[in-house]
Scaffold this active site. Structure first.
Site, PDB file in Angstrom:
ATOM      1  NE  ARG A  84      -3.742  -2.296   2.546  1.00  0.00           N
ATOM      2  CZ  ARG A  84      -4.062  -2.822   3.472  1.00  0.00           C
ATOM      3  NH1 ARG A  84      -3.621  -2.482   4.757  1.00  0.00           N
ATOM      4  NH2 ARG A  84      -5.186  -3.850   3.339  1.00  0.00           N
TER       5      ARG A  84
ATOM      6  CD  GLU B 120      -2.309  -4.671  -2.750  1.00  0.00           C
ATOM      7  OE1 GLU B 120      -2.665  -5.492  -1.728  1.00  0.00           O
ATOM      8  OE2 GLU B 120      -1.474  -4.905  -3.653  1.00  0.00           O
TER       9      GLU B 120
END
Length: 398
Positions: free
Chosen positions: A257, A377
């Site tokens: 991320r 994500e």
């Protein structure tokens, strides 16, 4: 008395409104320039065609080139990895996604998910076997967590592994797996009697199959697959020994991320630059549309969000380099930057008018790619709940 010396104004770059390049050292700038030049040479001339065809035909060639650049597992240390700073890795992600989200996804899954899992939780034997070849781009990895019925709630995964003598037997399905059908190795997470465990699975193991997912309208220049594991027998040392439970996969996701926080700003920058260039040259009512107040208001608002997002990414990168970055802060960055990047792309499309939907310009391609980046994500809603829990101390996930 001599007259006071009036200090000269610093030079001004309209492409760097806040002077953010002043935060970067020469090595940072050199890495950014190298990745930008590679993307301009190897991706941009072909990406519209790859996207329209819905394939990435030279993925192995590109992966080896990215390995030669040091972009795979870039911030990891040892085992052939570059050992770059978090900020340098972020700058690379920005430049790669300015070319296309699919290229950045290739690098993120290889380095921040598959390689990171082995580097962080693997045995020394696993690291020696897989990481040097993955860092060089000679082997491609994928990361099997999401399932057909379990995305945001990985604790409910149905893929399971059971012990059989000295072996493990792995059965289940994984969905939306980047690199899946071209991978040489898969890091697969499964339920066991001991809790959720990670397994390093060679993709030539009997019972392992990967089928590429077609008919996507997003991330078309990216390999996305379903993994099928039908009683895949693995030796005892295939399990990642240093982690049990969701802490393992979630730690990998946080690392990935972080790259998205930077990468999304690359897609936004590319679309914004296309809008600025178009506004300067496209004439309506006898003059360039960039001279109209409504167009300038759009450009100004996009520039503010773009440079705020890059500044946020840089701040999080410095925190990561200092060992101070928390998962909640990564959620803050992913939530804000992807959301704003999509809005920048959509606004850029309005400036380009009908031309905004053409693959002659990057805007619609970036906008549709970011719809996937918004979801993978961690969805918007999941990151909102992460921040909500941080703010209130109350868990709203269940």
């Amino acid at each position: 008395m001599s007259a006071p010396v009036t200090p000269s104004k610093p030079s001004f770059d309209p492409g760097d409104l806040l002077g953010l390049d002043d935060l970067l050292d020469p090595e940072d700038l050199a890495i950014r320039s190298t990745v930008r030049a590679w993307a301009a040479d190897r991706v941009l001339p072909h990406i519209a065609d790859w996207y329209e065809r819905g394939e990435l035909p030279v993925i192995r060639e590109l992966t080896r080139e990215l390995g030669a650049l040091g972009a795979l597992g870039m911030s990891l240390k040892g085992y052939g990895c570059a050992g770059a700073t978090a900020v340098q890795y972020g700058l690379a992600c920005l430049e790669l996604e300015a070319a296309d989200s699919g290229i950045r996804s290739l690098v993120s899954v290889q380095g921040s998910l598959a390689m990171y899992a082995i580097h962080r939780f693997g045995s020394e034997e696993q690291k020696q076997r897989w990481l040097p070849a993955m860092a060089a781009g000679e082997l491609i990895g994928c990361f099997g967590l999401t399932e057909p019925d379990h995305g945001s709630d990985p604790a409910g995964m149905r893929t399971h592994a059971k012990r059989d003598g000295g072996d493990w037997v792995l059965t289940g399905r994984k969905m939306w797996i980047t690199n899946g059908s071209v991978a040489d190795v898969a890091v697969v997470w499964a339920q066991t009697d001991e809790g959720i465990r990670g397994f390093v699975v060679p993709t030539d193991a009997p019972g392992f199959a990967a089928v590429e997912i077609k008919h996507k309208w997003s991330l078309r220049a990216s390999v996305t697959s379903e993994l099928v594991l039908d009683e895949v027998r693995l030796p005892a040392d295939a399990v990642l020994p240093e982690v049990t439970g969701l802490r393992g996969p979630l730690g990998c996701l946080s690392h990935a991320r972080y790259g998205i926080v930077w990468g999304s700003m690359g897609a936004a920058r590319s679309s914004f630059e296309a809008a600025v260039s178009y506004a300067k040259t496209r004439e309506q009512f006898g003059r360039p549309i960039g001279g109209f107040q409504l167009t300038q208001a759009k450009l100004a608002d996009m520039a503010v969000e773009l440079h705020k997002g890059i500044l946020l990414a840089h701040h999080l990168g410095r925190r990561l380099d200092a060992g101070k970055l928390r998962p909640e802060q990564v959620s803050f960055g992913k939530l804000n930057n992807v959301r704003e990047a999509i809005e920048i792309c959509r606004t850029s499309r309005t400036i380009l008018g009908a031309n905004g939907i053409s693959l002659e310009y990057p805007v619609m391609r970036h906008a549709t790619n970011l719809e996937s980046v918004l979801t993978y994500e961690g969805t918007v809603e999941m990151h909102q709940l992460v921040l909500g829990k941080a703010l209130t101390g109350l868990d709203a996930f269940r």
